[in-house]
Design a protein around this motif. Structure first.
Motif, PDB file in Angstrom:
ATOM      1  N   LEU A  59      51.198  29.004  44.953  1.00  0.00           N
ATOM      2  CA  LEU A  59      51.053  30.192  46.012  1.00  0.00           C
ATOM      3  C   LEU A  59      49.833  30.473  46.906  1.00  0.00           C
ATOM      4  O   LEU A  59      50.182  29.704  47.856  1.00  0.00           O
ATOM      5  CB  LEU A  59      51.231  31.441  45.926  1.00  0.00           C
ATOM      6  N   ILE A  60      48.645  29.840  46.360  1.00  0.00           N
ATOM      7  CA  ILE A  60      47.239  29.375  46.257  1.00  0.00           C
ATOM      8  C   ILE A  60      46.862  28.533  47.709  1.00  0.00           C
ATOM      9  O   ILE A  60      46.462  28.827  48.682  1.00  0.00           O
ATOM     10  CB  ILE A  60      46.351  29.464  45.521  1.00  0.00           C
ATOM     11  N   GLY A  67      43.597  36.269  45.314  1.00  0.00           N
ATOM     12  CA  GLY A  67      43.907  37.924  44.374  1.00  0.00           C
ATOM     13  C   GLY A  67      44.926  38.785  44.195  1.00  0.00           C
ATOM     14  O   GLY A  67      44.875  38.807  43.043  1.00  0.00           O
ATOM     15  N   TYR A  68      45.939  38.273  44.720  1.00  0.00           N
ATOM     16  CA  TYR A  68      47.553  38.382  45.025  1.00  0.00           C
ATOM     17  C   TYR A  68      48.067  37.584  43.441  1.00  0.00           C
ATOM     18  O   TYR A  68      48.912  38.351  42.539  1.00  0.00           O
ATOM     19  CB  TYR A  68      48.146  38.596  46.137  1.00  0.00           C
ATOM     20  N   LEU A  70      46.314  36.289  41.187  1.00  0.00           N
ATOM     21  CA  LEU A  70      45.812  36.860  40.156  1.00  0.00           C
ATOM     22  C   LEU A  70      46.328  38.007  39.378  1.00  0.00           C
ATOM     23  O   LEU A  70      46.452  38.002  38.149  1.00  0.00           O
ATOM     24  CB  LEU A  70      44.235  36.709  40.052  1.00  0.00           C
ATOM     25  N   ALA A  71      46.586  39.473  40.011  1.00  0.00           N
ATOM     26  CA  ALA A  71      46.935  40.352  39.741  1.00  0.00           C
ATOM     27  C   ALA A  71      48.413  40.037  39.163  1.00  0.00           C
ATOM     28  O   ALA A  71      48.932  40.734  38.369  1.00  0.00           O
ATOM     29  CB  ALA A  71      47.013  41.370  40.496  1.00  0.00           C
ATOM     30  N   PHE A  72      49.592  39.178  40.260  1.00  0.00           N
ATOM     31  CA  PHE A  72      50.442  39.147  39.631  1.00  0.00           C
ATOM     32  C   PHE A  72      50.713  37.835  38.155  1.00  0.00           C
ATOM     33  O   PHE A  72      51.520  38.526  37.235  1.00  0.00           O
ATOM     34  CB  PHE A  72      51.069  38.145  40.660  1.00  0.00           C
ATOM     35  N   GLU A  73      49.495  37.478  37.954  1.00  0.00           N
ATOM     36  CA  GLU A  73      49.678  36.118  36.849  1.00  0.00           C
ATOM     37  C   GLU A  73      49.270  37.269  35.403  1.00  0.00           C
ATOM     38  O   GLU A  73      49.932  37.544  34.468  1.00  0.00           O
ATOM     39  CB  GLU A  73      48.908  35.248  37.114  1.00  0.00           C
ATOM     40  N   ILE A  74      48.342  38.289  35.880  1.00  0.00           N
ATOM     41  CA  ILE A  74      47.576  39.058  35.086  1.00  0.00           C
ATOM     42  C   ILE A  74      49.390  40.415  34.612  1.00  0.00           C
ATOM     43  O   ILE A  74      49.351  40.697  33.031  1.00  0.00           O
ATOM     44  CB  ILE A  74      47.067  40.623  35.261  1.00  0.00           C
ATOM     45  N   ALA A  75      49.389  40.918  35.713  1.00  0.00           N
ATOM     46  CA  ALA A  75      50.676  41.814  34.981  1.00  0.00           C
ATOM     47  C   ALA A  75      52.318  41.138  34.360  1.00  0.00           C
ATOM     48  O   ALA A  75      52.309  41.729  33.608  1.00  0.00           O
ATOM     49  CB  ALA A  75      51.290  42.007  36.662  1.00  0.00           C
ATOM     50  N   ALA A  76      51.831  40.043  34.932  1.00  0.00           N
ATOM     51  CA  ALA A  76      53.322  39.187  34.438  1.00  0.00           C
ATOM     52  C   ALA A  76      53.041  38.584  33.042  1.00  0.00           C
ATOM     53  O   ALA A  76      54.114  38.812  32.109  1.00  0.00           O
ATOM     54  CB  ALA A  76      53.456  37.132  35.098  1.00  0.00           C
TER      55      ALA A  76
END
Length: 98
Positions: A59-60, A67-68, A70-76
């Motif tokens: 999606l990048i 940042g979005y 990366l935040a999604f990946e960490i949360a997932a």
């Protein structure tokens, strides 16, 4: 939660969480000391969770801020790690993945 197929002992979340990070094929039941293996279905499901979370990275190239993503990946990954002990199913024998 994982349940020993030999004696029926139900592992606790903390016990299952730490045993899944031993990276050994055999897991020992705390109650009866029998060898237990993560089932084929569970290993395939966990692989699928990891693969799906990696599909967000492209999606990048479509302009989604890094940042979005990366935040999604960490949360997932955090959600998958927390839920792993609930997904684990055990087997008495080592089942081949393929």
């Amino acid at each position: 939660m994982p349940t020993c197929q030999q004696c029926g002992y139900k592992w606790g979340w903390i016990e299952a969480f730490f045993k899944m990070f031993t990276f050994k094929k055999k897991l020992r039941c705390s109650s009866c000391d029998s060898s237990q293996y993560v089932s084929k279905k569970t290993r395939m499901l966990l692989s699928l969770f990891i693969f799906i979370s990696l599909l967000i990275v492209p999606l990048i190239s479509y302009g989604v801020p890094k940042g979005y993503v990366l935040a999604f990946e960490i949360a997932a990954y955090a959600i998958v790690i927390i839920l792993m002990p609930y997904i684990y199913k055990l087997s008495n024998k080592d089942e081949q993945l393929w």
